[in-house]
Every structure is written in structure tokens, then in C-alpha cells.
Design an enzyme around this catalytic site. Structure first.
Site, short mmCIF file in Angstrom:
data_model
loop_
_atom_site.label_atom_id
_atom_site.label_comp_id
_atom_site.label_asym_id
_atom_site.label_seq_id
_atom_site.Cartn_x
_atom_site.Cartn_y
_atom_site.Cartn_z
N TYR A 73 -1.88 -0.50 10.33
CA TYR A 73 -1.99 -1.05 8.79
C TYR A 73 -0.59 -0.64 7.99
O TYR A 73 0.03 -1.25 7.48
CB TYR A 73 -3.04 -0.59 8.32
CG TYR A 73 -3.41 -0.67 6.99
CD1 TYR A 73 -3.29 0.15 5.92
CD2 TYR A 73 -3.90 -1.98 6.60
CE1 TYR A 73 -3.44 -0.19 4.62
CE2 TYR A 73 -4.17 -2.32 5.32
CZ TYR A 73 -3.68 -1.44 4.52
OH TYR A 73 -4.09 -1.51 2.96
N SER A 117 0.84 -1.10 -0.16
CA SER A 117 0.07 -0.07 0.05
C SER A 117 0.79 1.27 0.04
O SER A 117 2.12 1.17 0.63
CB SER A 117 -0.95 0.12 1.29
OG SER A 117 -1.28 1.22 1.32
N1 LIG Z 1 -8.57 -1.23 -0.98
C1 LIG Z 1 -7.77 -0.39 -0.73
O1 LIG Z 1 -7.86 0.86 -0.57
C2 LIG Z 1 -6.52 -0.79 -0.55
C3 LIG Z 1 -6.20 -2.20 -0.13
N2 LIG Z 1 -4.74 -2.85 -0.23
C4 LIG Z 1 -4.67 -4.12 -0.06
O2 LIG Z 1 -5.38 -4.73 -1.07
C5 LIG Z 1 -5.43 -6.24 -0.44
C6 LIG Z 1 -6.81 -6.49 -0.82
O3 LIG Z 1 -7.90 -5.85 0.03
P1 LIG Z 1 -9.19 -5.22 -0.91
O4 LIG Z 1 -9.44 -6.23 -1.94
O5 LIG Z 1 -9.10 -3.78 -0.83
O6 LIG Z 1 -10.36 -5.46 0.44
P2 LIG Z 1 -11.36 -6.43 0.49
O7 LIG Z 1 -11.77 -6.54 2.01
O8 LIG Z 1 -12.38 -6.65 -0.54
O9 LIG Z 1 -10.72 -8.03 0.27
C7 LIG Z 1 -10.00 -8.79 1.38
C8 LIG Z 1 -9.84 -10.18 0.87
O10 LIG Z 1 -9.04 -10.98 2.06
C9 LIG Z 1 -9.79 -11.95 2.39
N3 LIG Z 1 -9.38 -12.14 3.82
C10 LIG Z 1 -9.48 -11.33 4.95
N4 LIG Z 1 -9.39 -12.01 5.99
C11 LIG Z 1 -8.78 -13.10 5.70
C12 LIG Z 1 -8.45 -14.07 6.41
N5 LIG Z 1 -8.27 -14.10 7.79
N6 LIG Z 1 -7.95 -15.30 5.78
C13 LIG Z 1 -8.15 -15.39 4.57
N7 LIG Z 1 -8.48 -14.50 3.83
C14 LIG Z 1 -8.98 -13.15 4.22
C15 LIG Z 1 -11.22 -11.56 2.14
O11 LIG Z 1 -12.02 -12.77 1.98
P3 LIG Z 1 -12.91 -13.56 3.13
O12 LIG Z 1 -13.47 -12.59 4.06
O13 LIG Z 1 -13.56 -14.50 2.27
O14 LIG Z 1 -11.66 -14.30 3.87
C16 LIG Z 1 -11.12 -10.88 0.75
O15 LIG Z 1 -11.26 -11.78 -0.17
C17 LIG Z 1 -5.25 -6.10 1.08
O16 LIG Z 1 -3.92 -6.71 1.20
C18 LIG Z 1 -5.29 -4.76 1.18
O17 LIG Z 1 -4.47 -4.16 2.33
C19 LIG Z 1 -3.88 -1.81 -0.55
C20 LIG Z 1 -3.78 -0.47 -0.64
C21 LIG Z 1 -5.38 0.12 -0.79
C1 LIG Z 2 -5.40 2.89 1.37
C2 LIG Z 2 -5.13 1.68 1.91
O1 LIG Z 2 -4.22 1.01 2.07
C3 LIG Z 2 -6.17 1.14 2.88
N1 LIG Z 2 -7.38 0.48 2.03
C4 LIG Z 2 -6.56 1.79 4.02
O2 LIG Z 2 -6.17 3.01 4.13
O3 LIG Z 2 -6.82 1.33 5.02
#
Ligand SMILES: NC(=O)C1=CN([C@@H]2O[C@H](COP(=O)(O)OP(=O)(O)OC[C@H]3O[C@@H](n4cnc5c(N)ncnc54)[C@H](OP(=O)(O)O)[C@@H]3O)[C@@H](O)[C@H]2O)C=CC1
Ligand SMILES: CC(=O)[C@H](N)C(=O)O
Length: 262
Positions: free
Chosen positions: A153, A140
């Protein structure tokens, strides 16, 4: 059965992971989907099989549970069809660091740090032998911007960046490609899951545009992918300033400014 490497995607039930699944299915890759929500992964798999004719396995796992994490590690080590790991599963948590319950801290580190590291290790152990493969770690911008977001985070995402850069140095010469993707705010469920109302936040990138941009970096074999950064020279200058300090990262005596006046 695809002739291309299979792709194991963590966090595949929603958001960035589910979008990666769509894109790699479109490219003809077989998939292994990993997350906790079996039903959502089955729905996604059914659609992608129908649309693209690829084989899709579902490996339900809570990556915070060591036994289940170990099952995913074993799949990465043992399934030689898997040539790409999208190390994506992660979570965020809103609120002041001091207010975070200890178990919340542990769970966030277990998912965003421990699981990421152990899965990368499981994949790397086989990719090195095979002199190929790709590991995509989803970090991120908050990993290099302590001014934004929540402290814990951001710290976990700083780990993902550092791990990626060290793996690039260690594994790159042996033919293993490691990409660190640093998204900024992207419209997924992470906001609701972490207790924030996305409607109260500034406009943010769509998950489709984020993943498509990250794949441009992937196809270019870029080391650090910053989808929002307009000028790669800004990152280069940042990294050059960091490297300029390396000469001072080993020595016998403290710098003059830390020596007590006579
Ligand atoms: N969206 C944003 O603004 C940003 C996101 N990111 C990163 O991108 C990645 C994906 O996040 P994003 O798609 O946004 O978020 P979502 O919450 O949409 O997706 C998160 C995914 O992780 C899975 N997950 C969560 N906890 C667990 C667990 N304990 N075991 C297995 N799987 C798990 C969830 O599936 P389930 O609940 O079915 O387990 C889901 O598929 C993350 O690493 C996040 O930090 C980075 C920068 C910005
Ligand atoms: C921007 C990210 O990495 C994240 N979604 C957060 O702000 O919690």
C-alpha cells in the site's frame, strides 16, 4: 446547471470521496460520482441535489475492470464541463507482504496505481488543451513513511506522490493545477475493508476535518498537502535534502565509496 467546473470524484460512495462530493456540492459544483456501489451513490446524490440544487451524474464503474475504467477515462476526455478530477478511489490491505495472494497484489496496484495514472492522463489530455483544470491525487503519508503501514500500500502511495510531482512540473506551466494530498490515518471504511478493526487503532482524524484541510490546500493551490504536518518548513527541508542529491544522479563513474580498494 452550475457555472462552475464540474467535479468528477472517484471513490465517491463513501469516506473521503463522499465527503469531497458534499463539499464541492456546497460550493455549487455539479458532480460526476464514480464508484461500484450504485445505491450508495444514488442516496448521496439525492441528498446533495436536494440540499444544494446541483446536477449530479452517477457513473458506476469498477476501476479495476479495464473496460469500465476506459468508460470513466472517456468521460474525462469528452466532457468539457469537468474541470476538476478528485483521483481518490483506493484500497489498502493488511498483512505481511509475503502473505498477499498474487491477485490481491494485482488488484491493489490496478486500483491505486493504474487507475490513478490513467484517469490523470485522461483528464490532463484535455486540461492541457484548455490550459486549465485541476487534478487532486489522494496519496498517503505512508507513501513517504515505510516505517508505518503495509509495504505494498505504501509503495502504491509513493507512486501517487511521484506521479503528482512529475505532473506538477509538466502540466503546471500550462495552467493545470495538480495537488497531492497525503492524509494520515482517517476514520473511514478503509480499515474495515482492509481487514483492520478501527476500534483497535489509535484515535484518528475525522474524514470531515481531513477533507476540509485538503480543500484549504486546494484553495491555496498547494502542491503537496499534508493535513497533519504543523510546519511546512519540515517538508521544505525534506525536499531540499532530496534536491541536494540531484547533482549526483548523473555521472560516469561510481562514487569513491563504491570503488574497490586498489
Ligand atoms: N482513510 C485513511 O486512513 C486514508 C485513506 N487514504 C486514501 O484515501 C482514498 C479514499 O479512501 P477512504 O475514503 O479512506 O476509504 P473508503 O474505503 O471509505 O473509500 C474507498 C472508495 O473507493 C471506492 N473503491 C474501492 N474499490 C474500487 C474499485 N475497484 N472501483 C471503483 N471504486 C472503488 C469505494 O467505493 P465502492 O466500494 O462503492 O466501489 C469507496 O468509495 C484512498 O485512495 C486511500 O488510499 C490515504 C491516507 C489515509
Ligand atoms: C493511513 C493510510 O494511508 C491507510 N488508511 C492505511 O494505513 O492503510
Amino acid at each position: 446547471m452550475s457555472t462552475q467546473p464540474s467535479v468528477l470524484i472517484t471513490g465517491a460512495s463513501s469516506g473521503i470521496g463522499a465527503t469531497y462530493a458534499d463539499r464541492f456540492a456546497r460550493r455549487g459544483h455539479d458532480l460526476v460520482l464514480v464508484a461500484r456501489d450504485q445505491s450508495r451513490m444514488e442516496q448521496l446524490a439525492e441528498r446533495l441535489r436536494a440540499e444544494h440544487g446541483v446536477a449530479i451524474d452517477i457513473l458506476r464503474a469498477d476501476l479495476v475492470d479495464r473496460t469500465q475504467l476506459a468508460q470513466v477515462e472517456a468521460r474525462l476526455r469528452d466532457d468539457s464541463r469537468i474541470g476538476i478530477l478528485i483521483n481518490n478511489a483506493g484500497a489498502s490491505k493488511a498483512g505481511a507482504f509475503g502473505d498477499l495472494p498474487p491477485d490481491t497484489i494485482s488488484a491493489l496496484v490496478d486500483l491505486n496505481v493504474t487507475a490513478v495514472a490513467r484517469l490523470a492522463s485522461a483528464a490532463a489530455s484535455r486540461f492541457v488543451r484548455e490550459q486549465g483544470g485541476a487534478i487532486v491525487n489522494i496519496g498517503s503519508v505512508l507513501g513517504i513513511a515505510h516505517e508505518i503501514g503495509s509495504p505494498l500500500y505504501g509503495a502504491t502511495k509513493a507512486f501517487v506522490l511521484m506521479l503528482s510531482q512529475t505532473l506538477q512540473r509538466e502540466l503546471g506551466p500550462g495552467g493545470v493545477y495538480v495537488q497531492a494530498v497525503l492524509p494520515a490515518a482517517t476514520a473511514t471504511e478503509i480499515w474495515d475493508r482492509s481487514g483492520r478493526n478501527v476500534d483497535e487503532l489509535p484515535p484518528m482524524m475525522s474524514v470531515d476535518e481531513l477533507v476540509d484541510a485538503a480543500l484549504v490546500g486546494f484553495d491555496r493551490r498547494e502542491a503537496i498537502t499534508l493535513p497533519l504536518l504543523p510546519d511546512t518548513e519540515q517538508w521544505d527541508a525534506y525536499d531540499a535534502a532530496r534536491k541536494a542529491m540531484l547533482v549526483h544522479f548523473s555521472g560516469v563513474h561510481p562514487a569513491e565509496r563504491y570503488r574497490k580498494a586498489g
